[in-house]
Design a protein around this motif. Structure first.
Motif, mmCIF file in Angstrom:
data_model
loop_
_atom_site.group_PDB
_atom_site.id
_atom_site.type_symbol
_atom_site.label_atom_id
_atom_site.label_comp_id
_atom_site.label_asym_id
_atom_site.label_seq_id
_atom_site.Cartn_x
_atom_site.Cartn_y
_atom_site.Cartn_z
ATOM 1 N N GLN A 199 0.858 -1.184 0.000
ATOM 2 C CA GLN A 199 0.000 0.000 0.000
ATOM 3 C C GLN A 199 0.896 1.236 0.000
ATOM 4 N N LEU A 200 0.757 2.064 -1.033
ATOM 5 C CA LEU A 200 1.648 3.212 -1.217
ATOM 6 C C LEU A 200 1.005 4.549 -0.911
ATOM 7 N N ASP A 201 -0.232 4.542 -0.497
ATOM 8 C CA ASP A 201 -0.896 5.791 -0.109
ATOM 9 C C ASP A 201 -1.724 5.533 1.144
ATOM 10 N N PRO A 202 -1.302 6.094 2.273
ATOM 11 C CA PRO A 202 -0.128 6.950 2.448
ATOM 12 C C PRO A 202 1.140 6.121 2.600
ATOM 13 N N LEU A 203 2.269 6.792 2.525
ATOM 14 C CA LEU A 203 3.550 6.156 2.799
ATOM 15 C C LEU A 203 3.891 6.319 4.278
ATOM 16 N N MET A 226 12.233 15.144 2.769
ATOM 17 C CA MET A 226 12.956 15.404 1.520
ATOM 18 C C MET A 226 13.565 14.100 1.005
ATOM 19 N N PRO A 227 12.919 13.447 0.031
ATOM 20 C CA PRO A 227 13.463 12.201 -0.520
ATOM 21 C C PRO A 227 14.803 12.448 -1.201
ATOM 22 N N GLU A 228 15.609 11.374 -1.261
ATOM 23 C CA GLU A 228 16.903 11.472 -1.910
ATOM 24 C C GLU A 228 16.731 11.629 -3.418
ATOM 25 N N ASN A 229 17.771 12.079 -4.098
ATOM 26 C CA ASN A 229 17.765 12.178 -5.559
ATOM 27 C C ASN A 229 17.705 10.780 -6.165
ATOM 28 N N PRO A 230 17.122 10.642 -7.341
ATOM 29 C CA PRO A 230 16.680 11.705 -8.240
ATOM 30 C C PRO A 230 15.261 12.203 -7.998
ATOM 31 N N VAL A 231 14.580 11.692 -6.962
ATOM 32 C CA VAL A 231 13.199 12.137 -6.731
ATOM 33 C C VAL A 231 13.200 13.570 -6.221
ATOM 34 N N GLY A 232 13.864 13.792 -5.104
ATOM 35 C CA GLY A 232 13.979 15.136 -4.568
ATOM 36 C C GLY A 232 12.656 15.734 -4.158
ATOM 37 N N GLY A 233 12.686 17.037 -3.894
ATOM 38 C CA GLY A 233 11.480 17.756 -3.498
ATOM 39 C C GLY A 233 11.292 17.747 -1.995
ATOM 40 N N THR A 234 10.299 18.483 -1.542
ATOM 41 C CA THR A 234 9.960 18.579 -0.122
ATOM 42 C C THR A 234 8.475 18.315 0.044
ATOM 43 N N TYR A 235 8.131 17.445 0.992
ATOM 44 C CA TYR A 235 6.746 17.015 1.172
ATOM 45 C C TYR A 235 6.389 17.087 2.651
ATOM 46 N N ALA A 236 5.161 17.488 2.913
ATOM 47 C CA ALA A 236 4.687 17.573 4.292
ATOM 48 C C ALA A 236 4.204 16.204 4.753
ATOM 49 N N ALA A 237 4.602 15.838 5.969
ATOM 50 C CA ALA A 237 4.176 14.573 6.563
ATOM 51 C C ALA A 237 3.796 14.814 8.014
ATOM 52 N N TYR A 264 0.731 8.280 -6.267
ATOM 53 C CA TYR A 264 1.841 7.314 -6.311
ATOM 54 C C TYR A 264 3.095 7.936 -6.930
ATOM 55 N N ARG A 265 3.239 9.224 -6.766
ATOM 56 C CA ARG A 265 4.407 9.890 -7.335
ATOM 57 C C ARG A 265 5.690 9.443 -6.638
ATOM 58 N N LEU A 266 5.583 9.194 -5.333
ATOM 59 C CA LEU A 266 6.762 8.801 -4.567
ATOM 60 C C LEU A 266 6.827 7.283 -4.445
ATOM 61 N N PRO A 267 7.938 6.678 -4.812
ATOM 62 C CA PRO A 267 8.093 5.233 -4.585
ATOM 63 C C PRO A 267 8.512 4.972 -3.142
ATOM 64 N N ALA A 268 8.235 3.781 -2.663
ATOM 65 C CA ALA A 268 8.714 3.388 -1.337
ATOM 66 C C ALA A 268 10.136 2.857 -1.450
ATOM 67 N N GLY A 269 10.804 2.776 -0.304
ATOM 68 C CA GLY A 269 12.154 2.251 -0.272
ATOM 69 C C GLY A 269 13.235 3.300 -0.460
ATOM 70 N N LEU A 270 12.881 4.571 -0.410
ATOM 71 C CA LEU A 270 13.866 5.644 -0.584
ATOM 72 C C LEU A 270 14.424 6.106 0.758
ATOM 73 N N LYS A 271 15.697 6.511 0.743
ATOM 74 C CA LYS A 271 16.234 7.227 1.887
ATOM 75 C C LYS A 271 15.764 8.680 1.798
ATOM 76 N N CYS A 272 15.763 9.353 2.924
ATOM 77 C CA CYS A 272 15.279 10.729 2.914
ATOM 78 C C CYS A 272 15.866 11.481 4.098
#
Length: 279
Positions: A199-203, A226-237, A264-272
């Motif tokens: 389930q990817l929403d929410p993460l 802030m997910p690591e590159n190449p995703v990047g960006g800033t998201y409220a949680a 589902y813009r953000l994949p799971a398994g990312l460092k941040c």
């Protein structure tokens, strides 16, 4: 002279180190950004779906990487016997003749009792014949009750047959993505996992936080992820869990945040990195 400078310099370096550590926890001097802590973005949950019964796997409708909706059919077992049982049970619930014949016998028995009672009062028949008519009526009444009970029993048998058929179909318990497909049509499903779903929403965002921040982070607080590159960006949680037991060995405690991900813009398994608001 040199012997006096060294202690002063050591004290100055120690003071600078303590100040840097304090600023890292407090978020820096006025106007500076809050400290950033390492985190990991994970699925909200991972579900290994399986059948509660054994059987021949007939279909698997999805594969790895497919998006699924909650309630979507994922796999089925061969079910010809169960379908036939449902059809038979449904036919029994639709039988009208047993109840109708019992009701007809009851109606006739009640009329016969009325006739016999009138004849008895006129002296045309004996009390024994009246008793026989009443007994026949009572038996017919019991026959109606039995027919009604048999109909209810047939409905219960239908419900059981439908339930037995339903558990031979797996529907997705969550909306998400297929992580892994473990079995294929033609194999015997022995109550082992058929598919793994995420389930990817929410993460879920997991953070290990220094104990210096204990009491400064609370459930409901909004932080920036802030997910690591190449995703990047800033998201409220939003903070959903703050551990009440710290790890004495590492001097840390755990915090969990919920990160909306409707598209589902953000994949799971990312460092941040996560930035908590300062006081």
């Amino acid at each position: 002279m040199n012997g006096g400078v060294a202690p002063v310099r050591a004290r100055w370096l120690l003071a600078c180190g303590l100040m840097a550590a304090w600023l890292a926890v407090r978020g820096g001097p006025p106007g500076a950004h809050a400290a950033e802590l390492d985190c990991v973005i994970e699925p909200h949950m991972i579900v290994a779906v399986s059948f509660p019964v054994e059987g021949l796997l007939e279909t698997v409708a999805v594969d790895r990487g497919d998006l699924v909706k909650a309630g979507q059919v994922l796999a089925t077992l061969e079910s010809s016997v169960e379908k036939a049982t449902v059809a038979l049970a449904r036919f029994r619930t639709q039988l009208e003749s047993p109840l109708q014949s019992s009701e007809i016998r009851l109606a006739f028995g009640e009329r016969k009792v009325g006739w016999n009672e009138e004849l008895f009062q006129e002296g045309g028949i004996s009390a024994r014949e009246v008793d026989e008519a009443r007994t026949s009526r009572d038996l017919a009444r019991a026959g109606v009750v039995e027919a009604q009970e048999n109909r209810r029993l047939a409905q219960l048998e239908l419900d059981r047959a439908v339930a037995a058929l339903a558990i031979r179909t797996i529907r997705s318990p969550v909306a998400g993505v297929v992580m892994e497909r473990l079995q294929h049509p033609g194999e015997i499903a022995k109550q082992g996992p058929i598919l793994k779903l995420a389930q990817l929403d929410p993460l879920r965002v997991e953070v290990i936080v220094p104990v210096a921040l204990l009491g400064k982070i609370s459930v409901g607080m909004v932080a920036q992820v802030m997910p690591e590159n190449p995703v990047g960006g800033t998201y409220a949680a939003k903070v959903t869990v703050v551990d009440r037991v710290a790890d004495a060995a590492s001097g840390t405690f755990g915090v969990r945040l919920e990160l909306p991900n409707p598209d589902y813009r953000l994949p799971a398994g990312l460092k941040c990195k996560v930035r908590f608001p300062r006081e």
